[in-house]
Scaffold this motif. Structure first.
Motif, mmCIF file in Angstrom:
data_model
loop_
_atom_site.group_PDB
_atom_site.id
_atom_site.type_symbol
_atom_site.label_atom_id
_atom_site.label_comp_id
_atom_site.label_asym_id
_atom_site.label_seq_id
_atom_site.Cartn_x
_atom_site.Cartn_y
_atom_site.Cartn_z
ATOM 1 N N ALA A 276 25.164 -3.732 -6.556
ATOM 2 C CA ALA A 276 25.605 -2.702 -5.606
ATOM 3 C C ALA A 276 26.563 -3.328 -4.587
ATOM 4 O O ALA A 276 26.407 -4.502 -4.231
ATOM 5 C CB ALA A 276 24.396 -2.112 -4.885
ATOM 6 N N LEU A 277 27.536 -2.540 -4.170
ATOM 7 C CA LEU A 277 28.571 -3.072 -3.271
ATOM 8 C C LEU A 277 28.387 -2.557 -1.843
ATOM 9 O O LEU A 277 28.174 -1.353 -1.635
ATOM 10 C CB LEU A 277 29.959 -2.657 -3.767
ATOM 11 C CG LEU A 277 30.369 -3.251 -5.118
ATOM 12 C CD1 LEU A 277 31.679 -2.629 -5.577
ATOM 13 C CD2 LEU A 277 30.516 -4.764 -5.010
ATOM 14 N N TRP A 278 28.494 -3.450 -0.893
ATOM 15 C CA TRP A 278 28.435 -3.087 0.522
ATOM 16 C C TRP A 278 29.861 -3.166 1.045
ATOM 17 O O TRP A 278 30.404 -4.240 1.237
ATOM 18 C CB TRP A 278 27.528 -4.062 1.271
ATOM 19 C CG TRP A 278 27.376 -3.735 2.730
ATOM 20 C CD1 TRP A 278 28.189 -4.138 3.743
ATOM 21 C CD2 TRP A 278 26.343 -2.945 3.322
ATOM 22 N NE1 TRP A 278 27.733 -3.632 4.941
ATOM 23 C CE2 TRP A 278 26.595 -2.902 4.714
ATOM 24 C CE3 TRP A 278 25.241 -2.250 2.818
ATOM 25 C CZ2 TRP A 278 25.789 -2.202 5.598
ATOM 26 C CZ3 TRP A 278 24.431 -1.556 3.703
ATOM 27 C CH2 TRP A 278 24.708 -1.543 5.078
ATOM 28 N N ILE A 279 30.475 -1.983 1.206
ATOM 29 C CA ILE A 279 31.885 -1.952 1.611
ATOM 30 C C ILE A 279 32.010 -1.136 2.898
ATOM 31 O O ILE A 279 31.789 0.078 2.899
ATOM 32 C CB ILE A 279 32.769 -1.322 0.513
ATOM 33 C CG1 ILE A 279 32.563 -2.068 -0.813
ATOM 34 C CG2 ILE A 279 34.229 -1.358 0.916
ATOM 35 C CD1 ILE A 279 33.225 -1.391 -1.997
ATOM 36 N N ARG B 147 16.289 -4.448 -10.562
ATOM 37 C CA ARG B 147 16.550 -5.493 -9.572
ATOM 38 C C ARG B 147 17.917 -5.144 -8.985
ATOM 39 O O ARG B 147 18.905 -5.119 -9.711
ATOM 40 C CB ARG B 147 16.587 -6.860 -10.260
ATOM 41 C CG ARG B 147 17.048 -7.980 -9.351
ATOM 42 C CD ARG B 147 17.306 -9.247 -10.153
ATOM 43 N NE ARG B 147 17.918 -10.256 -9.329
ATOM 44 C CZ ARG B 147 18.863 -11.101 -9.749
ATOM 45 N NH1 ARG B 147 19.292 -11.054 -11.009
ATOM 46 N NH2 ARG B 147 19.358 -11.991 -8.939
ATOM 47 N N VAL B 148 17.936 -4.814 -7.707
ATOM 48 C CA VAL B 148 19.197 -4.402 -7.083
ATOM 49 C C VAL B 148 19.698 -5.543 -6.199
ATOM 50 O O VAL B 148 18.998 -5.992 -5.292
ATOM 51 C CB VAL B 148 19.018 -3.128 -6.224
ATOM 52 C CG1 VAL B 148 20.357 -2.673 -5.661
ATOM 53 C CG2 VAL B 148 18.381 -2.014 -7.044
ATOM 54 N N VAL B 149 20.889 -6.018 -6.519
ATOM 55 C CA VAL B 149 21.499 -7.093 -5.730
ATOM 56 C C VAL B 149 22.692 -6.497 -4.989
ATOM 57 O O VAL B 149 23.564 -5.888 -5.615
ATOM 58 C CB VAL B 149 21.998 -8.230 -6.656
ATOM 59 C CG1 VAL B 149 22.572 -9.371 -5.829
ATOM 60 C CG2 VAL B 149 20.874 -8.721 -7.550
ATOM 61 N N VAL B 150 22.697 -6.638 -3.677
ATOM 62 C CA VAL B 150 23.807 -6.082 -2.892
ATOM 63 C C VAL B 150 24.794 -7.199 -2.587
ATOM 64 O O VAL B 150 24.435 -8.236 -2.030
ATOM 65 C CB VAL B 150 23.301 -5.456 -1.579
ATOM 66 C CG1 VAL B 150 24.468 -4.827 -0.813
ATOM 67 C CG2 VAL B 150 22.232 -4.416 -1.855
ATOM 68 N N LEU B 151 26.047 -6.956 -2.971
ATOM 69 C CA LEU B 151 27.106 -7.938 -2.751
ATOM 70 C C LEU B 151 28.137 -7.350 -1.802
ATOM 71 O O LEU B 151 28.525 -6.185 -1.933
ATOM 72 C CB LEU B 151 27.780 -8.302 -4.077
ATOM 73 C CG LEU B 151 26.881 -8.887 -5.173
ATOM 74 C CD1 LEU B 151 27.721 -9.187 -6.411
ATOM 75 C CD2 LEU B 151 26.181 -10.147 -4.712
ATOM 76 N N ARG B 152 28.558 -8.158 -0.867
ATOM 77 C CA ARG B 152 29.629 -7.717 0.042
ATOM 78 C C ARG B 152 30.910 -8.435 -0.349
ATOM 79 O O ARG B 152 30.937 -9.677 -0.409
ATOM 80 C CB ARG B 152 29.275 -8.058 1.494
ATOM 81 C CG ARG B 152 30.350 -7.606 2.476
ATOM 82 C CD ARG B 152 29.877 -7.712 3.911
ATOM 83 N NE ARG B 152 29.733 -9.074 4.373
ATOM 84 C CZ ARG B 152 30.736 -9.870 4.756
ATOM 85 N NH1 ARG B 152 31.985 -9.426 4.689
ATOM 86 N NH2 ARG B 152 30.520 -11.084 5.193
#
Ligand code: SF4
Length: 235
Positions: free
Chosen positions: A91-94, A181-186
């Motif tokens: 998932a993207l943190w934008i 498994r949710v990994v948040v990437l910025r």
């Protein structure tokens, strides 16, 4: 009862439940119901115990089909549970100007119509390397960028010399037959890419208004973690 009746079908099947239930009904009416029930419970508690039934000490061994089969200890059986599928969600943190890019899930299927971070789902759950997660994130970011037809100055992510990512949060969520498994990437260094909010159900939502949207539980957990530490992650 499954042992005594020699029933090898799973006891959670409705047909098996019916078979056992009618056998108990018949037996209970041939005896004093209160005594029958008490005897059955005591037999189960003291003699016909779960792992190793004590057939040698059993007062009803002579009529027990399970014992006669020689496989009483295997009974009762249950329907094997389906293995839970595992998925890794990138998932993207934008953020932009105090707003976060979010997207609405499809109206069909799992968590229909709820909101989430822009994400991509990887098909199974090997231990993905950081590079593989970043690649998936880069592809998603690229899609978001090139999907924009409103802003004229969009640069594709492919044109960016160094779009890299920082892993800022992670959470797991278990559904009945699925585990996420949710990994948040910025993304780091993506400031030249402009992403419009008018495609793929995406929207820029002011951070203060995120709580007005309906989020799946796993995203609620992640948002709570991330918004509490927001100054650390803000661009
Ligand atoms: S004979 Fe064995 S399997 Fe059958 S009811 Fe008795 S303890 Fe259970």
């Amino acid at each position: 009862m499954a042992r005594y009746l020699g029933i090898f079908d799973p006891i959670d099947l409705p047909t098996t439940k019916r078979t056992i239930s009618s056998a108990v009904d018949r037996a209970i009416h041939q005896a004093e119901p209160r005594l029958f029930t008490q005897a059955l419970m005591e037999l189960g508690a003291l003699v016909c115990v779960p792992r190793r039934p004590r057939c040698d000490a059993c007062p009803v061994a002579h009529g027990c089909l399970g014992k006669q089969s020689g496989r009483a200890a295997e009974l009762p059986t249950k329907t094997p549970k389906k293995a839970r599928r595992k998925r890794t969600i990138v998932a993207l943190w934008i953020e932009r100007d105090g707003a976060l890019l979010v997207e609405r899930r499809s109206d069909d299927g799992l968590l229909a119509g709820m909101w989430q971070l822009p994400m991509t789902e990887l098909p199974d759950d090997p231990p993905y390397s950081e590079g593989e997660l970043f690649l998936a994130a880069r592809r998603r970011l690229h899609k978001l960028a090139i999907g924009n037809t409103i802003e004229a100055d969009v640069l594709s992510v492919a044109d960016q010399p160094a779009v890299d990512f920082l892993a800022i949060a992670e959470a797991r969520h278990v559904f009945t037959h699925l585990e996420w498994r949710v990994v948040v990437l910025r993304p780091i260094g993506y400031h030249q890419v402009h992403i419009a909010s008018d495609h793929g159900g995406a929207a820029w939502v002011p951070i203060g208004e995120l709580s007005k949207l309906v989020w799946p539980k796993v995203y609620q957990t992640l948002l709570s973690q991330l918004l509490n530490s927001l100054p650390v992650h803000r661009l």
